[in-house]
Scaffold this motif. Structure first.
Motif, PDB file in Angstrom:
ATOM      1  N   UNK A  66      -1.163 -76.720 -29.980  1.00 55.23           N
ATOM      2  CA  UNK A  66      -1.943 -75.487 -29.889  1.00 55.23           C
ATOM      3  C   UNK A  66      -3.439 -75.799 -29.834  1.00 55.23           C
ATOM      4  N   UNK A  67      -3.874 -76.788 -30.631  1.00 60.92           N
ATOM      5  CA  UNK A  67      -5.290 -77.175 -30.588  1.00 60.92           C
ATOM      6  C   UNK A  67      -5.662 -77.727 -29.209  1.00 60.92           C
ATOM      7  N   UNK A  68      -4.798 -78.570 -28.646  1.00 58.17           N
ATOM      8  CA  UNK A  68      -5.050 -79.100 -27.301  1.00 58.17           C
ATOM      9  C   UNK A  68      -5.022 -77.978 -26.276  1.00 58.17           C
ATOM     10  N   UNK A  69      -4.130 -77.003 -26.502  1.00 61.97           N
ATOM     11  CA  UNK A  69      -4.026 -75.848 -25.607  1.00 61.97           C
ATOM     12  C   UNK A  69      -5.365 -75.109 -25.526  1.00 61.97           C
ATOM     13  N   UNK A  74     -10.549 -73.703 -22.885  1.00 61.59           N
ATOM     14  CA  UNK A  74     -12.011 -73.654 -22.945  1.00 61.59           C
ATOM     15  C   UNK A  74     -12.626 -74.398 -21.764  1.00 61.59           C
ATOM     16  N   UNK A  75     -12.099 -75.581 -21.453  1.00 60.64           N
ATOM     17  CA  UNK A  75     -12.648 -76.362 -20.329  1.00 60.64           C
ATOM     18  C   UNK A  75     -12.470 -75.633 -19.006  1.00 60.64           C
ATOM     19  N   UNK A  76     -11.337 -74.979 -18.811  1.00 62.87           N
ATOM     20  CA  UNK A  76     -11.100 -74.277 -17.551  1.00 62.87           C
ATOM     21  C   UNK A  76     -12.001 -73.057 -17.446  1.00 62.87           C
ATOM     22  N   UNK A  96     -11.902 -68.049 -13.845  1.00 64.44           N
ATOM     23  CA  UNK A  96     -10.732 -68.489 -13.074  1.00 64.44           C
ATOM     24  C   UNK A  96      -9.409 -68.265 -13.814  1.00 64.44           C
ATOM     25  N   UNK A  97      -9.279 -68.588 -15.100  1.00 67.45           N
ATOM     26  CA  UNK A  97      -7.977 -68.394 -15.741  1.00 67.45           C
ATOM     27  C   UNK A  97      -7.702 -66.954 -16.129  1.00 67.45           C
ATOM     28  N   UNK A 122     -11.844 -67.398 -31.276  1.00 66.43           N
ATOM     29  CA  UNK A 122     -13.289 -67.636 -31.358  1.00 66.43           C
ATOM     30  C   UNK A 122     -13.721 -68.722 -30.377  1.00 66.43           C
ATOM     31  N   UNK A 123     -12.907 -69.789 -30.229  1.00 68.50           N
ATOM     32  CA  UNK A 123     -13.251 -70.877 -29.318  1.00 68.50           C
ATOM     33  C   UNK A 123     -13.245 -70.397 -27.869  1.00 68.50           C
TER      34      UNK A 123
END
Length: 365
Positions: A66-69, A74-76, A96-97, A122-123
């Motif tokens: 979930x953290x990696x998700x 965020x990067x996308x 985009x997403x 929040x992130x």
């Protein structure tokens, strides 16, 4: 039920991926870097497939996934500035997403509860603001929805887990009650009938047989109370320990309990009562025909203590070890072992000519 929620997150991810793909292909000619949009869509599709499989196969690693998700989402979101034109971003063009990024927030909520869902929201919200470098009304509305989804989703998961625990406890309690009723029927049709017959015939014969009749009558009474007086569970599958100990009183046995209910998990209370009953049985068999016994229940808040004491003949300290070596492990298993199984402690103290004291203590946790 939780597994179904993970499947729901996977379905949400798939649906929002399709929606994002429609928008990316629809705006293909308007992007500053159209090929970048296709690349981002491919990354989203690959990550969706990876997480769907990983969440299903690695339950113990769902928190890390979930953290990696969230990091990928965020990067996308931030990567939108590399694909979109500055003019379209300033005019409020969607990232985009779009709603696909919310899948990571739901994953955090399911994996870690409301606080994890709030952190994920929040992130992603911070990434939205960083991508736009402003906070227009539509972005603010989206952030509010993300925060609500994270908190409410996590809360629902916690409610589901509690409901599953309660249902599992109820099923196990129902099975234990059914087994107890079956044993009660068998005991009533066999052991109780034999004890009643021994008591009746012993009284008729008199003499030493009368003493056997008295012992048989006491055992019959205690056993009948045990098999017919099973208490009903109270709050959260717990039981008042007093209802299990008070039926042990009678004849030369005195039971003293607090005025207020002493709530314990059913298995713990049953283990305490059974160990106390075994200690009284040993007193009947070995303490002498004139011995008296006392059972004291104490509620210490963080722990519960049951003390069984008699004024019988007692025994030497080495006798228990000798009994174990000889293969007689009644005290070791029926009393000490039973209390150890529920996380408690049992002490047996005896002095020849001064009786025996059995201390049983279990923590409430």
């Amino acid at each position: 039920m939780v597994e179904q929620m993970w499947r729901a997150v996977g379905v949400f991810r798939l649906v929002t991926l399709v929606y994002a793909g429609v928008l990316i292909f629809g705006n293909y000619g308007r992007y500053a870097h159209p090929a970048g949009g296709i690349l981002v869509l491919g990354i989203m599709a690959g990550w969706s497939a990876t997480t769907t499989v990983a969440y299903a196969r690695s339950p113990e690693r769902r928190a890390w996934l979930a953290a990696a998700d969230v990091v990928v989402a965020v990067l996308i979101v931030i990567g939108t500035r590399w694909v979109e034109t500055a003019a379209r971003i300033d005019h409020g063009a969607a990232t985009l997403p779009v709603s696909w990024a919310a899948a990571s927030v739901l994953a955090c909520a399911v994996a870690g509860g409301p606080w994890a869902g709030l952190a994920g929201a929040a992130a992603v919200s911070a990434a939205d603001v960083l991508e736009r470098r402003a906070l227009p009304q539509n972005t603010f509305n989206g952030i509010v929805l993300l925060l609500i989804a994270g908190i409410v989703g996590g809360h629902v998961v916690r409610l589901v887990l509690r409901a599953e625990t309660a249902a599992d406890r109820a099923v196990r309690l129902e099975a234990a009650t059914a087994e107890r009723e079956r044993l009660a029927r068998d005991i009533h049709d066999s052991v109780l009938q034999v004890l009643a017959l021994v008591g009746m015939r012993g009284r008729e014969l008199g003499g030493e047989a009368a003493d056997l009749a008295r012992l048989a009558a006491e055992q019959e009474k205690a056993l009948r109370s045990l098999v017919t007086g099973a208490p009903s569970p109270g709050r959260d599958g717990q039981v008042d320990l007093r209802t299990l100990l008070e039926p042990l009183a009678g004849g030369r046995i005195t039971v003293s309990c607090p005025g207020d209910a002493v709530w314990l998990p059913y298995a713990t209370a049953e283990a305490l009562a059974a160990a106390a009953g075994e200690a009284l049985g040993n007193a009947r068999r070995h303490a002498g025909v004139d011995a008296r016994a006392w059972v004291l229940l104490e509620d210490e808040g963080g722990a519960v203590t049951v003390t069984v004491r008699d004024d019988g003949t007692g025994f030497a300290a080495s006798r228990l070890a000798q009994a174990v070596e000889a293969g007689r492990i009644g005290v070791a298993q029926s009393i000490v072992g039973r209390i150890h199984e529920v996380g408690g402690e049992a002490d047996v103290i005896s002095t020849p000519g001064k009786g025996t004291e059995v201390g049983l203590r279990v923590p409430r946790d």
